[in-house]
Design an enzyme around this catalytic site. Structure first.
Site, PDB file in Angstrom:
ATOM      1  N   ASP A  96     -26.266  18.336  18.142  1.00  0.00           N
ATOM      2  CA  ASP A  96     -27.487  17.694  18.473  1.00  0.00           C
ATOM      3  C   ASP A  96     -27.201  16.746  19.522  1.00  0.00           C
ATOM      4  O   ASP A  96     -28.090  17.017  20.312  1.00  0.00           O
ATOM      5  CB  ASP A  96     -27.236  16.212  17.333  1.00  0.00           C
ATOM      6  CG  ASP A  96     -28.370  16.839  16.037  1.00  0.00           C
ATOM      7  OD1 ASP A  96     -28.424  17.027  15.940  1.00  0.00           O
ATOM      8  OD2 ASP A  96     -28.164  15.978  15.431  1.00  0.00           O
ATOM      9  N   HIS A  99     -23.224  18.825  24.380  1.00  0.00           N
ATOM     10  CA  HIS A  99     -21.906  19.676  24.580  1.00  0.00           C
ATOM     11  C   HIS A  99     -21.756  20.602  24.318  1.00  0.00           C
ATOM     12  O   HIS A  99     -20.705  21.393  24.327  1.00  0.00           O
ATOM     13  CB  HIS A  99     -21.016  18.767  22.988  1.00  0.00           C
ATOM     14  CG  HIS A  99     -19.278  19.459  23.214  1.00  0.00           C
ATOM     15  ND1 HIS A  99     -18.968  18.786  24.059  1.00  0.00           N
ATOM     16  CD2 HIS A  99     -19.176  19.828  22.279  1.00  0.00           C
ATOM     17  CE1 HIS A  99     -17.016  18.977  23.570  1.00  0.00           C
ATOM     18  NE2 HIS A  99     -17.636  20.067  22.457  1.00  0.00           N
TER      19      HIS A  99
END
Length: 171
Positions: A96, A99
């Site tokens: 989400d 990253h």
């Protein structure tokens, strides 16, 4: 994919590869998503063994995650001066946060840099997928086996690197 079909796939790919004697291939494997990366490692090693590589010519190093693959590959190349190729194996599953993008960009740029500036080919076997199902499908599942593909790419690139070295030596 059944194990019989996988063996036939490996045998077919190996028949079309160049002959590279005394092949030495290092493998650096990310421990993150290890149920995926270990399956890819097993497929790559099985393929290289079928090609005739001895276990003593297949050093394997584990690193914590995918970002660390570049350092692991560079260190392996420095440690073993006679490697014909290095395979990096990782699996990044989108989450989400951004990253995913940073990890994928880091390892891609790192491996590209190693290939552009070094003499040892670094084979990119890093799955960058949306979900675990996509990863499983590429680690011996419905879509194929990227571990097998990485091993065959390593053999092909090792042949190219050896031919390059021979042509440079002849000047």
């Amino acid at each position: 994919m059944s194990s019989i079909l996988r063996l036939k796939e490996v045998e077919e790919q190996l028949r079309s590869l160049p002959v590279v004697k005394n092949l030495k291939v290092g493998v650096v494997v990310a421990q993150w998503n290890s149920h995926i990366t270990e399956a890819l490692l097993d497929s790559a090693l099985t393929t290289l063994r079928k090609y005739g590589c001895a276990d003593s010519h297949l050093p394997v190093w584990h690193v914590p995650g995918t970002v660390e693959l570049t350092y692991g590959a560079a260190s392996m190349i420095e440690s073993f001066h006679d490697l014909d190729a290095v395979i990096v194996i990782g699996c990044v599953i989108r989450g989400d946060t951004p990253h995913f993008d940073y990890v994928c960009q880091s390892v891609t740029q790192g491996c590209t840099m190693l290939n552009a500036t070094g003499g040892t080919p670094v084979i990119f076997c890093v799955l960058t997928v949306e979900n675990e199902r996509q990863a499983l499908d590429r680690a011996g599942g419905a879509v194929g086996d990227k571990g097998i593909e990485a091993a065959t790419a390593a053999v092909t690139m090792a042949d190219i690197a050896r031919r390059r070295a021979a042509s440079l030596a002849s000047f």
